[in-house]
Motif scaffolding. Structure first.
Motif, PDB file in Angstrom:
ATOM      1  N   ARG A   1       5.775 -13.323  21.148  1.00  0.00           N
ATOM      2  CA  ARG A   1       4.727 -13.445  22.193  1.00  0.00           C
ATOM      3  C   ARG A   1       3.250 -13.491  21.148  1.00  0.00           C
ATOM      4  NH1 ARG A   1       2.449  -7.940  24.563  1.00  0.00           N
ATOM      5  NH2 ARG A   1       0.462  -8.818  25.639  1.00  0.00           N
TER       6      ARG A   1
ATOM      7  N   VAL B   1      -5.611 -17.992  29.877  1.00  0.00           N
ATOM      8  CA  VAL B   1      -5.218 -16.725  30.098  1.00  0.00           C
ATOM      9  C   VAL B   1      -4.054 -16.836  31.173  1.00  0.00           C
ATOM     10  CG1 VAL B   1      -5.608 -14.576  31.519  1.00  0.00           C
ATOM     11  CG2 VAL B   1      -7.242 -15.440  29.518  1.00  0.00           C
ATOM     12  N   TYR B   2      -4.148 -17.771  31.958  1.00  0.00           N
ATOM     13  CA  TYR B   2      -3.068 -18.222  33.008  1.00  0.00           C
ATOM     14  C   TYR B   2      -2.024 -18.564  32.346  1.00  0.00           C
ATOM     15  CZ  TYR B   2      -6.765 -18.679  36.793  1.00  0.00           C
ATOM     16  OH  TYR B   2      -7.713 -18.231  37.670  1.00  0.00           O
TER      17      TYR B   2
ATOM     18  N   PHE C   1       0.784 -16.593  21.949  1.00  0.00           N
ATOM     19  CA  PHE C   1      -0.868 -16.393  22.195  1.00  0.00           C
ATOM     20  C   PHE C   1      -1.306 -17.400  21.268  1.00  0.00           C
ATOM     21  CE2 PHE C   1      -0.599 -12.093  24.374  1.00  0.00           C
ATOM     22  CZ  PHE C   1       0.096 -12.591  25.308  1.00  0.00           C
TER      23      PHE C   1
ATOM     24  N   ARG D   1      -0.767 -18.156  29.049  1.00  0.00           N
ATOM     25  CA  ARG D   1      -0.604 -17.130  28.463  1.00  0.00           C
ATOM     26  C   ARG D   1       0.481 -16.152  29.243  1.00  0.00           C
ATOM     27  NH1 ARG D   1      -5.242 -15.095  24.845  1.00  0.00           N
ATOM     28  NH2 ARG D   1      -5.269 -13.509  26.582  1.00  0.00           N
ATOM     29  N   LYS D   2      -0.085 -16.038  30.534  1.00  0.00           N
ATOM     30  CA  LYS D   2       0.748 -14.869  31.366  1.00  0.00           C
ATOM     31  C   LYS D   2       1.986 -15.642  31.838  1.00  0.00           C
ATOM     32  CE  LYS D   2      -3.024 -11.921  32.895  1.00  0.00           C
ATOM     33  NZ  LYS D   2      -4.103 -11.689  33.953  1.00  0.00           N
ATOM     34  N   ALA D   3       1.983 -17.013  32.220  1.00  0.00           N
ATOM     35  CA  ALA D   3       3.052 -17.366  32.677  1.00  0.00           C
ATOM     36  C   ALA D   3       4.214 -17.575  31.713  1.00  0.00           C
ATOM     37  CB  ALA D   3       2.841 -18.924  33.332  1.00  0.00           C
TER      38      ALA D   3
ATOM     39  N   SER E   1       4.446 -15.898  28.797  1.00  0.00           N
ATOM     40  CA  SER E   1       5.042 -14.573  28.411  1.00  0.00           C
ATOM     41  C   SER E   1       5.762 -13.704  29.082  1.00  0.00           C
ATOM     42  CB  SER E   1       3.596 -13.542  28.121  1.00  0.00           C
ATOM     43  OG  SER E   1       3.649 -12.514  27.640  1.00  0.00           O
ATOM     44  N   LEU E   2       5.482 -14.284  30.571  1.00  0.00           N
ATOM     45  CA  LEU E   2       6.576 -13.832  31.622  1.00  0.00           C
ATOM     46  C   LEU E   2       7.742 -14.200  31.393  1.00  0.00           C
ATOM     47  CD1 LEU E   2       6.588 -11.876  34.134  1.00  0.00           C
ATOM     48  CD2 LEU E   2       6.311 -13.803  35.372  1.00  0.00           C
TER      49      LEU E   2
END
Length: 171
Positions: free
Chosen positions: A30, A52-53, A34, A55-57, A59-60
């Motif tokens: 992770r 941020v979008y 990032f 990274r979230k996608a 990371s999920l």
């Protein structure tokens, strides 16, 4: 009461140690992801919200894979959960089929982030026959690209169109 020795004998030490190893690997992966996303965003002057979008996608997706791996280590049986999983996937599948363009736009947003054909401030023409769009890129979001035309009006082009069609850099 159980003694400490009998308690230690019943603990699945291998599974606990592998679980901690997997959690440590997840945190490392992770952090690497990032860092890659942040470097890419800084290198190409992307907005922080866009990074941020992404990274979230990502990371999920990575978290989901690590959860599956931990489940395999602990030998979790999916026999009892299979009905619930099948029901959930059916509902999600119907919902995604009905809204396939949302998923394709999110996926295209991730692709545009890593393989950027343009950035904010670029003047582009997205060729789509009679529906071609031309203007300055002023925003790249999770679902669309906002272009400002020469007459001052804004055009919103779905991300999946930018992936499928030719893009001409005008300056």
């Amino acid at each position: 009461m159980k003694t400490l020795e009998s308690l230690l004998e019943t603990l699945p030490l291998f599974q606990i140690s592998v679980t901690f190893g997997v959690l440590l690997a997840y945190l490392i992966v992770r952090k690497i992801i990032f860092g890659v996303v942040l470097r890419r965003a800084m290198k190409h002057n992307f907005e922080e919200a866009r990074a941020v979008y992404i990274r979230k996608a990502v990371s999920l997706g990575v978290a989901f894979l690590f959860i599956i791996f931990i489940g395999m280590v602990w030998e979790i049986s999916l026999k009892g959960l299979s009905v619930y999983i099948a029901s959930f996937l059916t509902i999600v599948g119907v919902g995604l089929f009905a809204n396939w363009s949302i998923v394709s736009n999110i996926t295209a947003s991730v692709i545009l982030f890593f393989f950027f054909p343009f950035k904010i401030g670029s003047k582009v023409r997205i060729l789509d026959g009679d529906n071609s769009a031309e203007g300055e890129v002023i925003d790249l979001s999770l679902f669309s690209i906002r272009l400002k035309k020469d007459d001052g009006n804004d055009i919103y082009v779905p991300n999946n169109i930018a992936i499928q069609k030719s893009i001409v850099h005008l300056g």
